[in-house]
Design an enzyme around this catalytic site. Sequence first.
Site, PDB file in Angstrom:
ATOM      1  N   HIS A 496       0.842  -1.206   0.000  1.00 41.38           N
ATOM      2  CA  HIS A 496       0.000   0.000   0.000  1.00 41.38           C
ATOM      3  C   HIS A 496       0.875   1.252   0.000  1.00 41.38           C
ATOM      4  O   HIS A 496       0.705   2.147  -0.836  1.00 41.38           O
ATOM      5  CB  HIS A 496      -0.916  -0.020   1.231  1.00 41.38           C
ATOM      6  N   GLU A 497       1.808   1.305   0.947  1.00 38.61           N
ATOM      7  CA  GLU A 497       2.674   2.484   1.035  1.00 38.61           C
ATOM      8  C   GLU A 497       3.584   2.587  -0.181  1.00 38.61           C
ATOM      9  O   GLU A 497       3.925   3.689  -0.626  1.00 38.61           O
ATOM     10  CB  GLU A 497       3.495   2.444   2.325  1.00 38.61           C
ATOM     11  N   HIS A 500       2.003   4.589  -2.897  1.00 39.04           N
ATOM     12  CA  HIS A 500       2.232   6.030  -2.731  1.00 39.04           C
ATOM     13  C   HIS A 500       3.622   6.409  -3.238  1.00 39.04           C
ATOM     14  O   HIS A 500       3.803   7.418  -3.930  1.00 39.04           O
ATOM     15  CB  HIS A 500       2.130   6.416  -1.259  1.00 39.04           C
ATOM     16  N   GLU A 525      -5.240   8.616  -3.029  1.00 41.63           N
ATOM     17  CA  GLU A 525      -5.169   7.307  -2.385  1.00 41.63           C
ATOM     18  C   GLU A 525      -5.379   6.137  -3.348  1.00 41.63           C
ATOM     19  O   GLU A 525      -5.275   4.983  -2.950  1.00 41.63           O
ATOM     20  CB  GLU A 525      -6.207   7.219  -1.260  1.00 41.63           C
TER      21      GLU A 525
END
Length: 721
Positions: A496-497, A500, A525
């Site tokens: 997930h990170e 980003h 997001e």
Amino acid sequence: MNGAMWRVVSRASSLIFHSKKRNALSVTVRTFSAPTGLYGFPHLKTAKGFQSFVDEAIQRSGELISYICAKQPASEVMRAMDEISDTVCSVVDSAELCRHTHPDREFVEEASKASMRINEYLHYLNTNHDLYDAIKKAEQECNMLSEEAKRGVRNLRADFERGGINLCSGKLDQVNKLNIEIAQLCREYNENIVMDPGIVDIYPSSRIPRNLHYLVKPIHRSVSLITKDLSGSRGTLKEKGFRITTDPQTVSSVLQFSSDDEVRKMVYIRGNSVPQANVDVLKRLISARHELAQIMGCSSYTEFSIKPNMALSPKVVMSFLLEMSKMVKPKTREEHRLLTKFKREKCGQSDEDLRPWDETYYMTMMKSSAYKLDASVVGSYFSLSNCIEGLKVLVQSLFGATFHSIPLAPNESWDPHVLKLSLHHPEEGDLGYLYLDLYSRKGKYPGCAHFAIKGGRRISPTEYQLPIVALVCNFPGSQNPSAVRLNHWEVETLFHEFGHALHSLLSRTDYQHFSGTRAVLDFAEIPSNLFEYYAWDYRVLRKFARHCSTGEEIPQKLVESMQGARDMFAATELQRQIFYALVDQTLFGEQPLPHGDISSVVAELKREHTNYGHVKGTHWETRFSHLLNYGAGYYSYLYAKCFAATIWKKLCEEDPLSSTTGFALRTKFLQHGGAREPDALLNDLMGDGIYRYHDGGIVPDISCLCDEMKLVEEYPLQVHL
């Protein structure tokens, strides 16, 4: 600094002013040269360097302001404004990362001072009428500018106005004071979380299972003993116990693996009752944000916060959340009924209710029972070094790029175990740099997060400033990446990170104002949610998930069991996210709050939108830090989840690692950062149907998510917004 021209999420630093024209055909890249300090900034060789870092940023910005005010053409106004942002926000972002991760208290304190000083200067910039007038003039003369520059000028003008530039001086002063107060309250809230994680002492030590011993600290107490002889004399015995620090990660592990009901209850209540000081901090934060919004002509902070986003208004957001809650409720009730039945069978008591501290434990047990899953077996395939290899697989397969470990310069790192990677493309050269700070340590930010340090921007036609980001996690255990075993939810969080981080690293915007994640919140997001899918796909996992002892590739049947276990209570997890978003919307909505104090509001929303009641005395919202950075914006996770489900199903699922998929993701989506309208980017990537309009705002299509969670078949009478 929401709504201000130079927001705290801005990126990067460069002290070059005049564009350099070169005849070379290649594009050179801007990186730091030796000697360096922390994160590569020469000023930060020592903690005191933050003072001169701020001084120089303010001085350089003053020079640029004078240049802008000398009646420059629109293109130069936009370029110089972006350089001010680049220069000032290099201080903001480096101070933010330092405050959350640096083990040296002096660095943390100096970073905090720098953060306060630079934020005060930001308020001066955001209320500078000369700059505002120059931007308005540039907007009138922007016909010859690029589309990105035009968007930049429009956004800067709108951001000035959101900062209160058109208010009378008295109200403008009030806005500035409120913004400073809000920033201080956010710092105080986060510091309280770190300083007061809470503790629970458990006796005897046998109540804590061995697989949790790495999380707890041995303690002892004296216990009186009565001897068996006739004298009745007393002796003492030292009894061993364990002290549990109730930080979020430890609480999660205890609730998942402790079979002792009372231990789980004590840890749950304590973990959801600290820090007590944040009860007042949150109350003051809500009040300050509401006052700010009202001065700006809005009825609530939610209205003020959501207005620039795709959703446009709280009405659109609440309609979306309530419909999602209604849609998911029947399946969550069924999941709750099955879990309650399972607990009663295990306990042998037919009237035993399911309590909040039971949910994770019995879910884990029920999943393991249904799919024969053993967490230690799953973890044996996910050493941290394997997972880092997985990130390399993604960029190689999708984008034809590679990560290379590069040495850190003296003073550049903040911890001996920090890694630095360069993202390199064989034709384009280096694309950006990624710091990995992956291990838990005392005083560190307790969660996982992506921090931008520098944003990409075009210095000249032949020179580009590369993005630099940090990926921060808190993985426990040994600081040898081959020895650390991750739970699969930690793997999912890492991916997930990383989504980003890729958004930042692959961004190629002309202006750092739009670099990477610098987009509206309910759009930014999407990449992180999309890359969670890669952590679950067998075709991806088989490329890097190998057994720590045998090197065996992860079996497909094991991955299918993991997927089945994930889906067992997917509706309950979605309901939890809806509940969080509703709390966020309500707390920052119209005041006074509908049920009086904050805890009463949270308790009522929990009763209405989950299957559990409120536990008296708890207030989990006092360490839900998303209320700070995502105030009135937590719904963005659900928006992103819906968008990501559509992108995965229609673009990625068929061949998730294909270069064709990667090319589309990069060229039509990731490389643009926030430089184009989000609806235009989504249309280019996916075509019509990925969203619809409702009351003027954009709402994601939810059909792919419903299909994925098997909600469509069960609830064919789904009501559309």
